[in-house]
Design a protein around this motif. Structure first.
Motif: not given
Lengths: 363, 334
Positions: B127-138
């Motif tokens: 599981x990776x989490x990226x800053x808002x806007x760096x992917x579209x939701x999931x």
């Protein structure tokens, strides 16, 4: 009624084809004005099932294809102005202008957005009050009423950051110019279905009357087109020339008078430049002076620079019905849908794209 | 735990552990995964199929499925198209910060249910989490491993002249269901995506003992593109008949409205099979007993040729070449 499968019935189609074979004696050349008809004719293989006496030929009825490079260049120059959001229907983005395309300037950072309805552009304008939102108004009589409605709504909402770059064109003057040029001799006209829903079949009466050419308005299903060809052949064999409707579920003589009034309220005819056909008087639509605050040409100082045409491309001749895509030295070699040189290879209704996609390249 | 995914959930620290244990493992746990080692340790023998795919569909919830179901179906179906019985799956998430945990739970439960139906275990993940806007939701990536039963020799290169072309059901449902929910398009339809795990259907087909030469699921680019890939791979001419290809009225109507050809619209729960002619009827009979093959039908046959191509007999009896999809229909449908 489901309005699609019934009009693709194999048994009825065979009956119509047999009827055309029986009645057609004179060799005839019919032009389908509209690109959607060209697509349907190829998609169902209609040319193959018609007798040898009947030839069909694609006309200039593809709005993207007939847009001149000078207009494309203007849109591209506009999109490059800081703070402008250019909104457009999808296919237009890929059309090459003299030097580049909207798609390419978007990749360079211009804000170019694809919309599906003119009202989407109004919403973008309302959401971005600090930006100027330009709607690329493109299309024949079918789409113009929706753009007119958007302009009226913008006026009602007193939007000050919305404008339209009008490329709107009228079909009957183009057909007239084509016939007057004497480039092609036609024995019948397959009149556009969607356009005629708005204009009514009356729009084509001058062609039957002044040029003695039979006209039949057709829908876009195989049975519609076969019925239209049958009616045209019958007129030819009886030496008649009048306007008939093979698309009565959509088209009446008077057309959609509400839509006509809407367009007339916002737009007025003007000369327009057509790819391959030059400038045709009263064949375009510009915003009336009362709506000039929504006219992108009035609001912005646009300098598109010098235009040029791609070497070897014969889109202009294809649009006039003088040549087919197969006559073009670039077709399928340099020019294909992944790398379109001319506009007719971009639009999903363009003759070159249709020939390419539906195997016309092997005809 | 917070209601939304935070950057810290992807940090590898305490919050990440809590997310994995309380949200992800609670839904997916099995013996291999529960060991929590750095890698899954598997016992494999014999011919093995291995594949991977990434899922970026928008919207992530759509009629008939969601990105989680798609991520299991897509990869297990690719295994099944080699004749493999899907055994193991990896599951990686790239999540935009701020993503609702309730949505993640919905997706995980859909992954669990679909994996169960496909008979596959999820044995490793990330599981990776990226800053808002760096992917579209999931976004989701899955890789899968499957075992190929002895005797099965299924490949897009094995198609032979004379083979019958069998289609498992109606085309275009997934693409049109997704488009109906796209921003800007939004039209109302009862249509649902056909997204489904096909490994059970393939097992039923293989169990007949029929000579199945090739299988393929016509996803992006639709049936037309898939048939073109196969005709190239095997160097054959594929002849199909327009009238034999099932298309739902809703799909036909939407295609007319949007200017699409159903042949190019995506599917996520359909397959085409190339089967020796004598065996075609037994394969169809087996397929029709399975809910994912109830509409199975022969749509054409294969001919020898110097120039590999796909040709369709239209409803009018004319024939035309069917090319691959050119340009893009609409991006991100899977």
């Amino acid at each position: 009624m489901k309005y699609a499968s019934e009009f693709r019935d194999n048994r009825l189609a065979r009956g119509l084809i047999a009827k055309i074979e029986r009645s057609s004696r004179t060799p005839v050349k019919f032009m389908e004005f509209c690109g959607s008809h060209t697509v349907a004719i190829f998609r169902y293989g209609i040319r193959q099932v018609l007798p040898e006496t009947v030839t069909t030929l694609s006309g200039p009825g593809c709005p993207i294809c007939v847009t001149a490079n000078v207009d494309l260049d203007k849109a591209i120059a506009l999109a490059r102005i800081p703070n402008v959001i250019m909104t457009s229907f999808g296919d237009v983005l890929r059309v090459p202008g003299s030097y580049t395309s909207l798609q390419a300037v978007r990749a360079e950072g211009a804000d170019v957005r694809v919309i599906y309805s003119a009202m989407d552009a109004l919403k973008i304008a309302a959401d971005n009050p600090a930006k100027q939102v330009v709607l690329l108004g493109i299309g024949f009589e079918t789409t113009t009423p929706t753009i007119a409605a958007a302009i009226l709504q913008a006026k009602q909402e007193s939007l000050t950051n919305f404008s339209v770059l009008s490329w709107h064109k009228l079909s009957p003057p183009a057909m007239k110019a084509l016939l007057d040029s004497g480039d092609v001799a036609l024995d019948g006209l397959i009149c556009p279905g969607h356009v005629s829903i708005i204009t009514g079949s009356q729009a084509w009466e001058f062609i039957a009357r002044d040029y003695g050419i039979p006209c039949v308005v057709a829908g876009f299903e195989p049975l519609d087109i076969l019925q239209c060809v049958d009616m045209l052949v019958t007129q030819v064999e009886k030496k008649e020339a009048r306007v008939e409707i093979a698309y009565s579920r959509g088209v009446q003589r008077e057309g959609n008078t509400v839509a006509q009034k809407l367009v007339d309220m916002v737009f007025e005819p003007c000369p327009a430049q057509w790819r391959g056909m030059g400038t045709i008087p009263a064949s375009g639509l510009k915003l009336r002076p009362e709506y000039s605050m929504f006219d992108a040409e009035e609001i912005f100082d646009i300098d598109p620079g010098p235009t040029r045409e791609p070497a070897g491309c014969i889109c202009g001749e294809v649009l006039r019905g003088v040549s087919t895509p197969l006559d073009c030295p670039l077709f399928g070699k340099v020019c294909h849908p992944e790398n379109p040189v001319g506009a007719c290879m971009v639009s999903s209704e363009g003759s070159c794209f249709t020939y390419y996609l539906y195997g016309g390249k092997n005809e | 735990m917070s209601d939304t995914i935070l950057l810290a959930h992807g940090s590898g620290g305490k919050m990440a552990h809590r997310l994995i244990e309380e949200v992800i493992l609670s839904d997916l746990s099995n013996r291999v995964l529960a060991r929590m080692d750095d890698s899954a340790v598997l016992d494999l023998s014999g011919r093995t199929a291995f594949t991977t795919d990434s899922y970026v569909v928008s919207p992530i919830f759509f009629p008939g499925g969601d990105i989680g179901k798609l991520a299991v179906c897509g990869t297990t179906n690719d295994l099944a198209m080699s004749g493999a019985d899907p055994l193991y799956l990896s599951l990686s998430f790239i999540i935009e910060e701020g993503f609702p945990i309730s949505d993640l739970k919905r997706i995980l439960s859909s992954i669990r249910n679909t994996a169960r139906e496909a008979g596959v275990q999820i044995v490793t993940g990330d599981t990776k989490v990226v800053n808002r806007g760096n992917v579209d939701k999931l976004y989701i990536n899955t890789a899968g491993i499957g075992k190929i039963p002895s005797g099965a020799n299924i490949s897009g290169a094995n198609i032979a002249p004379g083979d019958k072309v069998i289609l498992s059901g109606s085309i275009g449902d997934h693409g049109i269901a997704i488009m109906s929910k796209r921003e800007g398009l939004h039209f109302s339809t009862e249509l649902e995506s056909d997204c489904a795990p096909l490994s059970g259907l393939v097992a039923d087909m293989i169990a007949t003992g029929a000579r199945i030469h090739a299988l393929r699921d016509p996803t992006r680019g639709g049936l037309a593109t898939t048939l073109n890939e196969l005709s190239d791979q095997s160097g054959v001419k594929i002849m199909i008949e327009e009238e034999k290809i099932p298309v739902r009225d809703e799909v036909l109507g939407a295609c007319e409205m949007l200017g699409f050809d159903p042949l190019y619209v995506a599917n996520e729960g359909k397959l085409v099979a190339f089967v020796a002619p004598e065996d075609a009827e037994s394969v169809i009979a087996a397929m029709r007993k399975n809910k994912y093959g109830a509409q199975a039908t022969i749509i054409g046959q294969v001919e020898q040729t110097e120039n590999p191509c796909v040709v369709m007999k239209t409803v009018l009896g004319a024939s035309r070449l069917i090319d691959m999809l050119v340009g893009d229909l609409l991006p991100r449908i899977c």
